[in-house]
Design an enzyme around this catalytic site. Structure first.
Site, PDB file in Angstrom:
ATOM      1  N   GLU A   1       0.825  -1.216   0.000  1.00  0.00           N
ATOM      2  CA  GLU A   1       0.000   0.000   0.000  1.00  0.00           C
ATOM      3  C   GLU A   1       0.857   1.262   0.000  1.00  0.00           C
ATOM      4  OE1 GLU A   1      -3.101  -0.380  -1.196  1.00  0.00           O
ATOM      5  OE2 GLU A   1      -3.532  -1.696   0.500  1.00  0.00           O
ATOM      6  N   HIS A   2       0.512   2.179  -0.884  1.00  0.00           N
ATOM      7  CA  HIS A   2       1.226   3.448  -1.095  1.00  0.00           C
ATOM      8  C   HIS A   2       2.647   3.220  -1.617  1.00  0.00           C
ATOM      9  CE1 HIS A   2      -1.677   6.518   0.511  1.00  0.00           C
ATOM     10  NE2 HIS A   2      -2.225   5.389   0.930  1.00  0.00           N
TER      11      HIS A   2
ATOM     12  N   ASP B   1       3.072   2.156  -4.736  1.00  0.00           N
ATOM     13  CA  ASP B   1       3.088   2.322  -6.206  1.00  0.00           C
ATOM     14  C   ASP B   1       3.750   3.625  -6.647  1.00  0.00           C
ATOM     15  OD1 ASP B   1       0.818   3.859  -5.460  1.00  0.00           O
ATOM     16  OD2 ASP B   1      -0.499   3.008  -7.020  1.00  0.00           O
TER      17      ASP B   1
ATOM     18  N   SER C   1     -25.778   6.983 -16.683  1.00  0.00           N
ATOM     19  CA  SER C   1     -25.414   5.893 -15.776  1.00  0.00           C
ATOM     20  C   SER C   1     -26.664   5.268 -15.192  1.00  0.00           C
ATOM     21  CB  SER C   1     -24.541   6.447 -14.648  1.00  0.00           C
ATOM     22  OG  SER C   1     -24.403   5.485 -13.642  1.00  0.00           O
TER      23      SER C   1
ATOM     24  N   LEU D   1     -12.620   0.194  -3.450  1.00  0.00           N
ATOM     25  CA  LEU D   1     -12.400  -0.939  -4.358  1.00  0.00           C
ATOM     26  C   LEU D   1     -12.221  -0.455  -5.800  1.00  0.00           C
ATOM     27  CD1 LEU D   1     -15.015  -3.429  -2.869  1.00  0.00           C
ATOM     28  CD2 LEU D   1     -12.589  -3.213  -2.320  1.00  0.00           C
ATOM     29  N   SER D   2     -11.879   0.820  -5.945  1.00  0.00           N
ATOM     30  CA  SER D   2     -11.560   1.400  -7.255  1.00  0.00           C
ATOM     31  C   SER D   2     -12.726   1.398  -8.235  1.00  0.00           C
ATOM     32  CB  SER D   2     -10.368   0.670  -7.883  1.00  0.00           C
ATOM     33  OG  SER D   2      -9.224   0.981  -7.185  1.00  0.00           O
TER      34      SER D   2
ATOM     35  N   GLU E   1      -6.470  10.554 -14.101  1.00  0.00           N
ATOM     36  CA  GLU E   1      -6.727  10.685 -12.658  1.00  0.00           C
ATOM     37  C   GLU E   1      -5.977  11.874 -12.069  1.00  0.00           C
ATOM     38  OE1 GLU E   1      -7.870   8.819  -9.617  1.00  0.00           O
ATOM     39  OE2 GLU E   1      -9.426   8.407 -11.083  1.00  0.00           O
TER      40      GLU E   1
ATOM     41  N   ASP F   1      -4.233   0.642  -9.278  1.00  0.00           N
ATOM     42  CA  ASP F   1      -5.640   0.264  -9.490  1.00  0.00           C
ATOM     43  C   ASP F   1      -5.928  -0.086 -10.944  1.00  0.00           C
ATOM     44  OD1 ASP F   1      -5.718   0.976  -6.860  1.00  0.00           O
ATOM     45  OD2 ASP F   1      -6.638   2.916  -7.208  1.00  0.00           O
TER      46      ASP F   1
ATOM     47  N   TYR G   1      -4.041  11.728   1.413  1.00  0.00           N
ATOM     48  CA  TYR G   1      -3.279  10.955   0.424  1.00  0.00           C
ATOM     49  C   TYR G   1      -2.102  11.793  -0.090  1.00  0.00           C
ATOM     50  CZ  TYR G   1      -2.436   7.841  -3.549  1.00  0.00           C
ATOM     51  OH  TYR G   1      -1.862   6.975  -4.450  1.00  0.00           O
TER      52      TYR G   1
HETATM   53  C1  GLA Z   1      -5.247   4.338  -4.111  1.00  0.00           C
HETATM   54  C2  GLA Z   1      -4.482   4.811  -5.331  1.00  0.00           C
HETATM   55  C3  GLA Z   1      -3.384   3.828  -5.706  1.00  0.00           C
HETATM   56  C4  GLA Z   1      -2.515   3.480  -4.506  1.00  0.00           C
HETATM   57  C5  GLA Z   1      -3.377   3.133  -3.300  1.00  0.00           C
HETATM   58  C6  GLA Z   1      -2.566   2.940  -2.042  1.00  0.00           C
HETATM   59  O1  GLA Z   1      -5.953   3.181  -4.394  1.00  0.00           O
HETATM   60  O2  GLA Z   1      -5.346   4.973  -6.425  1.00  0.00           O
HETATM   61  O3  GLA Z   1      -2.610   4.360  -6.744  1.00  0.00           O
HETATM   62  O4  GLA Z   1      -1.617   4.520  -4.213  1.00  0.00           O
HETATM   63  O5  GLA Z   1      -4.358   4.124  -3.034  1.00  0.00           O
HETATM   64  O6  GLA Z   1      -1.782   1.807  -2.152  1.00  0.00           O
END
Ligand code: GLA
Length: 386
Positions: A37-38, A40, A71, A129-130, A164, A176, A228
């Site tokens: 996590e974090h 990337d 939508s 969950l993106s 993004e 993601d 973030y």
């Molecule tokens: C979000 C961001 C990703 C990543 C995560 C943390 O999902 O979109 O790029 O940085 O947070 O791992």
């Protein structure tokens, strides 16, 4: 409704709304991150997988530059835009995701004409969950094919990140969209975020008698908010002081020296990234040699690091993780950007009911909003449905 029926219904609704059949239907999944996590945006390692929940788009190109978006999710009206006149920062609501993709495609020199688009999605919104990347990846896959742009998955990852970062305004990395575009059924995507090289790692949870539970805490979060970005800034500060291109270049053995050079907060942020990268590598090695039943301790350590060093957890995520662990889960952690969203709990099948009940009870006792709890499995990445 199963996937085929749902897709058929979407095509029918498209035709009823826009007066002609769509050129095709494209779907792209949300993701959970198993670990990493974090890491990337620090050019490190991640291990997400595409989940069996996805965004589906029915699309038909037009002969002019008018974009018309609708939508099925929520009560949202038709959005109209001009493909040739999109400006970052001016679009609100869900339309910023498809329009951000169009803007980024056009920025890279690809002539995207107008089109009609109908979106359907069963990726829970705001659950970490993106859901937004699922939309972007479905749209970029559709437009790549319809315009004959010939982009590779790696190109589409880079392009959606640009959408993004510059159009939506969230300073996120590439995890993601990589999971959504490059995922495969039964596998996690082991991604090196420095060069985008990826390997599929089997994640046979079911065969190991396990389920992966998602606990959606219902705590809203946004990657466009300060938390973030401030973590990202701390990482850049740490890398600068340590004289490396990215924190990926700091080894666990280098942490002792780093502690003498960094202020205490920056050091803890750096320690999370450095140890998390190491945990991803250990998780991949353990999955390959011993299978999912042995990765629990790494998931737990990852959560502790995010809670104590990176400080991106929240009381609801901690309660979900602790309760799941004390009622049978073999490992649990928050997943995604943090400050809300979901936790994952790797749980023996026979303990699933008990874990679910215990988490629901614990949330009620704490006075928190009732969580949503469901299982996910590693599913296929973005694809054309028809
Ligand atoms: C979000 C961001 C990703 C990543 C995560 C943390 O999902 O979109 O790029 O940085 O947070 O791992």
């Amino acid at each position: 409704m199963n996937t085929t029926t749902r897709a058929g219904a979407l095509a029918g609704r498209f035709e009823a709304t826009f007066g002609a059949a769509p050129d095709g239907l494209w779907a792209a999944p949300g993701r959970v991150n198993l670990i990493g996590e974090h890491t990337d945006y620090n050019e490190g390692f991640v291990l997400p997988f595409a989940i069996d929940k996805r965004a589906t788009t029915a699309v038909r190109l037009r002969n002019d530059s008018t974009i018309r978006l609708l939508s099925t999710v929520g009560d949202r009206g038709l959005v109209e835009a001009d493909a040739a006149a999109l400006t970052p920062g001016t679009v609100t609501g869900w339309a910023k995701y498809p329009l951000g993709v169009v803007w980024a495609l056009r920025q890279s020199g690809i002539e995207v004409p107008g089109f009609e688009l109908l979106l359907d999605s069963d990726v829970p919104l705001g659950a970490g969950l993106s859901s937004s990347h699922a939309i972007e990846c479905a749209v970029v896959t559709a437009l790549n094919e319809l315009t004959g742009a010939g982009l590779s998955a790696e190109d589409m990852v880079t392009l959606t990140r640009h959408a993004e970062n510059a159009f939506v305004g969230a300073p996120t990395g590439i995890m993601d969209q990589s999971a959504s575009l490059r995922g495969a059924s039964g596998h996690a995507v082991f991604l090196d975020c420095r060069d985008q090289s990826a390997e599929l790692v089997p994640f046979p949870a079911q065969e190991a008698g396990l389920v992966l539970l998602v606990i959606d805490t219902k705590v809203a979060h946004s990657h466009a908010d300060g938390g973030y970005a401030s973590r990202r800034a701390s990482c850049e500060l740490g890398a600068g002081i340590l004289g490396v291109t990215a924190l990926r270049d700091v080894a666990v053995a280098g942490l002792e020296e780093a502690s003498g050079l960094l202020d205490p907060v920056t050091f803890r942020r750096v320690r999370h990234i450095v140890t998390e990268n190491d945990r991803v590598l250990q998780t991949v090695a353990t999955l390959r040699s011993q299978g999912p039943a042995r990765i629990g301790g790494l998931l737990d350590a990852s959560h502790a690091s995010m809670r104590d060093d990176f400080e991106i957890s929240c009381p609801e995520l901690d309660l979900a993780v602790d309760t799941a662990r004390s009622h049978g889960a073999i490992g649990a952690r928050m997943t995604g950007g943090g400050f809300g969203g979901s936790a994952i709990a790797l749980t023996p099948v026979q303990d699933e009911r008990q874990v679910r009940a215990a988490v629901v009870r614990a949330f009620a006792e704490a006075g928190f909003t009732a969580p949503d709890i469901f299982t996910v499995t590693p599913a296929a990445g973005a694809e054309r449905l028809s």
